[in-house]
Design a protein around this motif. Sequence first.
Motif, PDB file in Angstrom:
ATOM      1  N   THR A  27      40.801  40.859  42.219  1.00 17.47           N
ATOM      2  CA  THR A  27      41.533  40.349  41.331  1.00 17.47           C
ATOM      3  C   THR A  27      42.039  41.112  40.061  1.00 17.47           C
ATOM      4  O   THR A  27      41.588  41.555  39.488  1.00 17.47           O
ATOM      5  N   ALA A  28      43.171  40.127  39.924  1.00 22.99           N
ATOM      6  CA  ALA A  28      44.058  41.836  38.695  1.00 22.99           C
ATOM      7  C   ALA A  28      44.216  40.313  37.550  1.00 22.99           C
ATOM      8  O   ALA A  28      44.160  38.826  38.134  1.00 22.99           O
ATOM      9  N   GLY A  29      43.938  40.040  36.724  1.00 22.38           N
ATOM     10  CA  GLY A  29      43.434  38.588  35.350  1.00 22.38           C
ATOM     11  C   GLY A  29      43.926  39.329  34.141  1.00 22.38           C
ATOM     12  O   GLY A  29      43.458  40.234  33.666  1.00 22.38           O
ATOM     13  N   GLU A  30      44.214  38.359  33.150  1.00 18.95           N
ATOM     14  CA  GLU A  30      44.152  38.854  31.718  1.00 18.95           C
ATOM     15  C   GLU A  30      43.174  39.047  31.100  1.00 18.95           C
ATOM     16  O   GLU A  30      42.207  37.909  31.764  1.00 18.95           O
ATOM     17  N   VAL A  31      42.436  40.058  30.366  1.00 19.91           N
ATOM     18  CA  VAL A  31      41.148  40.200  29.827  1.00 19.91           C
ATOM     19  C   VAL A  31      40.920  38.506  29.333  1.00 19.91           C
ATOM     20  O   VAL A  31      40.193  38.427  29.247  1.00 19.91           O
ATOM     21  N   GLY A  32      41.588  37.640  28.400  1.00 23.86           N
ATOM     22  CA  GLY A  32      42.041  36.358  27.864  1.00 23.86           C
ATOM     23  C   GLY A  32      41.200  35.402  28.540  1.00 23.86           C
ATOM     24  O   GLY A  32      40.178  34.341  28.453  1.00 23.86           O
ATOM     25  N   GLY A  33      41.078  35.534  30.060  1.00 23.78           N
ATOM     26  CA  GLY A  33      40.765  35.162  30.909  1.00 23.78           C
ATOM     27  C   GLY A  33      39.381  35.123  31.424  1.00 23.78           C
ATOM     28  O   GLY A  33      39.373  34.122  32.282  1.00 23.78           O
ATOM     29  N   VAL A  34      38.439  36.261  31.391  1.00 25.06           N
ATOM     30  CA  VAL A  34      38.285  36.657  32.163  1.00 25.06           C
ATOM     31  C   VAL A  34      36.380  35.482  31.826  1.00 25.06           C
ATOM     32  O   VAL A  34      36.358  35.219  30.602  1.00 25.06           O
ATOM     33  N   PHE A  35      35.252  35.445  32.254  1.00 25.57           N
ATOM     34  CA  PHE A  35      34.036  34.969  31.579  1.00 25.57           C
ATOM     35  C   PHE A  35      33.240  35.877  30.763  1.00 25.57           C
ATOM     36  O   PHE A  35      33.218  37.746  31.227  1.00 25.57           O
ATOM     37  N   LEU A  36      33.170  35.765  30.571  1.00 31.48           N
ATOM     38  CA  LEU A  36      32.428  35.936  28.658  1.00 31.48           C
ATOM     39  C   LEU A  36      30.770  35.411  28.535  1.00 31.48           C
ATOM     40  O   LEU A  36      30.885  34.602  28.175  1.00 31.48           O
ATOM     41  N   TYR A  37      30.063  36.743  28.562  1.00 36.71           N
ATOM     42  CA  TYR A  37      28.693  36.426  28.129  1.00 36.71           C
ATOM     43  C   TYR A  37      27.868  36.948  26.592  1.00 36.71           C
ATOM     44  O   TYR A  37      28.110  38.135  27.234  1.00 36.71           O
ATOM     45  N   ARG A  38      27.344  36.488  26.174  1.00 35.18           N
ATOM     46  CA  ARG A  38      27.677  36.842  24.683  1.00 35.18           C
ATOM     47  C   ARG A  38      26.133  37.051  25.003  1.00 35.18           C
ATOM     48  O   ARG A  38      24.886  35.382  24.497  1.00 35.18           O
ATOM     49  N   GLY A  39      24.880  37.817  24.623  1.00 37.08           N
ATOM     50  CA  GLY A  39      23.597  38.209  24.869  1.00 37.08           C
ATOM     51  C   GLY A  39      22.866  39.011  23.694  1.00 37.08           C
ATOM     52  O   GLY A  39      23.995  39.255  22.522  1.00 37.08           O
ATOM     53  N   ALA A  40      22.319  39.955  24.227  1.00 36.58           N
ATOM     54  CA  ALA A  40      22.256  41.321  23.120  1.00 36.58           C
ATOM     55  C   ALA A  40      23.690  41.746  23.402  1.00 36.58           C
ATOM     56  O   ALA A  40      23.540  42.866  22.158  1.00 36.58           O
TER      57      ALA A  40
ATOM     58  N   LEU B  86      28.215  41.718  24.914  1.00 34.99           N
ATOM     59  CA  LEU B  86      28.592  41.341  26.164  1.00 34.99           C
ATOM     60  C   LEU B  86      28.910  42.175  27.154  1.00 34.99           C
ATOM     61  O   LEU B  86      29.038  42.346  27.553  1.00 34.99           O
ATOM     62  N   VAL B  87      29.328  41.183  27.646  1.00 30.55           N
ATOM     63  CA  VAL B  87      28.908  40.903  29.293  1.00 30.55           C
ATOM     64  C   VAL B  87      30.307  40.448  29.333  1.00 30.55           C
ATOM     65  O   VAL B  87      30.173  39.054  29.616  1.00 30.55           O
ATOM     66  N   PHE B  88      31.357  41.105  30.316  1.00 31.60           N
ATOM     67  CA  PHE B  88      32.491  40.607  30.546  1.00 31.60           C
ATOM     68  C   PHE B  88      32.232  40.142  32.568  1.00 31.60           C
ATOM     69  O   PHE B  88      32.264  41.452  32.826  1.00 31.60           O
ATOM     70  N   ARG B  89      32.522  39.306  32.799  1.00 28.97           N
ATOM     71  CA  ARG B  89      32.513  38.946  34.688  1.00 28.97           C
ATOM     72  C   ARG B  89      33.697  38.611  35.132  1.00 28.97           C
ATOM     73  O   ARG B  89      34.334  37.792  34.449  1.00 28.97           O
ATOM     74  N   CYS B  90      34.088  39.283  36.280  1.00 37.17           N
ATOM     75  CA  CYS B  90      34.894  38.491  36.913  1.00 37.17           C
ATOM     76  C   CYS B  90      34.790  37.417  37.402  1.00 37.17           C
ATOM     77  O   CYS B  90      34.373  36.620  37.720  1.00 37.17           O
TER      78      CYS B  90
END
Lengths: 250, 89
Positions: free
Chosen positions: B35-48, B50-54
């Motif tokens: 799947t292709a999409g804009e980086v601004g719209g991916v899921f982001l989790y902040r812990g120790a 940053l994790v970006f998820r599809c």
Amino acid sequence: MEGAAVLGRLNWLEAEVVEIRPETSQTKTIGFEVPGWPGHRAGQHVDVRLTAEDGYQAERTYSIASAVDDSRIELTVERLDDGEVSPYLTDELRPGDTIELRGPVGGYFVWDPHAQGTVFLVGGGSGVVPLMAMARQRAAEGSKIPTRLLYSARTWDDVIYRDELTRLAAGDAGLDLVYTLTRAQPPGWEGYGRRVDLELLAEVAPAPAVLAVAFVCGPTPFVEAVASGLVQLGHVPARVKTERFGPTGG
Amino acid sequence: MDALMLDGNAAAGLLQEIFGSEMTTAVGTCHACGTAGEVGGVFLYRGAGLVFRCPQCDAVLMKIVVGGTRRWIDLRGLRALELDLELGT
């Protein structure tokens, strides 16, 4: 090219507080004069950095509330009682103080002056801030793009920019305002009085055929409910742009 | 749904600092599902870090850890990243 701005390079800028106005009991708008500010688009945000005397630094992201205005920007900050940064910004800052910020950043969640169709703005609580920048930019440009703002707040007194929104909508047939007050409603209230659900969205959202883009901003569960609701109602996910706060530690 | 989830857009400043260009409008392609999409719209989790998820398949796209002046970036979940320099201002 010593000293010249490099395209795309982000530099921390000194921002001087020039105005502070209370908006609601929990929010204040802070106006900054930022020498070297390159201008911004409505919906963009800034990173704010505070440095303690011992060198400890804390960074947060805040949406810009104001329309483009030379070197001046406004942020509206909600005070989170157990936050690390927001109580300092809302309680301690005084005109003449300076903080560091960088930006504008983010090209994803921005007002498009050439949008074809109706723009749907959906804000929960202080999620209205970047949407207000869009409404202000739209007014400043004299844009005719049909725009509907659905604003969910706890009570009437928690509605940020209440008077200005009323004024903007009164003089403009292209701007619709729809409120829902989730906790308490004033006597004679004619707006909605519950959390945004699928039925409410079905009544308020523009039809998929006319929607140019939806901008949804607020706490993560609010954004999740609205975004998934819009998709259930037949909207294309790519036209539903979201900005979730999450618990940022404020 | 996770109450800690944010959007890629929330990392706009950090991404621009690292890549030297506006990245939330860059289009990333998920290595796992394509799947292709804009980086601004991916899921982001902040812990120790940053994790970006599809947003489509939840696979990890990118991880970033910030430590002082150093940045550690893991891009193995991204098949491609496409930027438009016209938009990158």
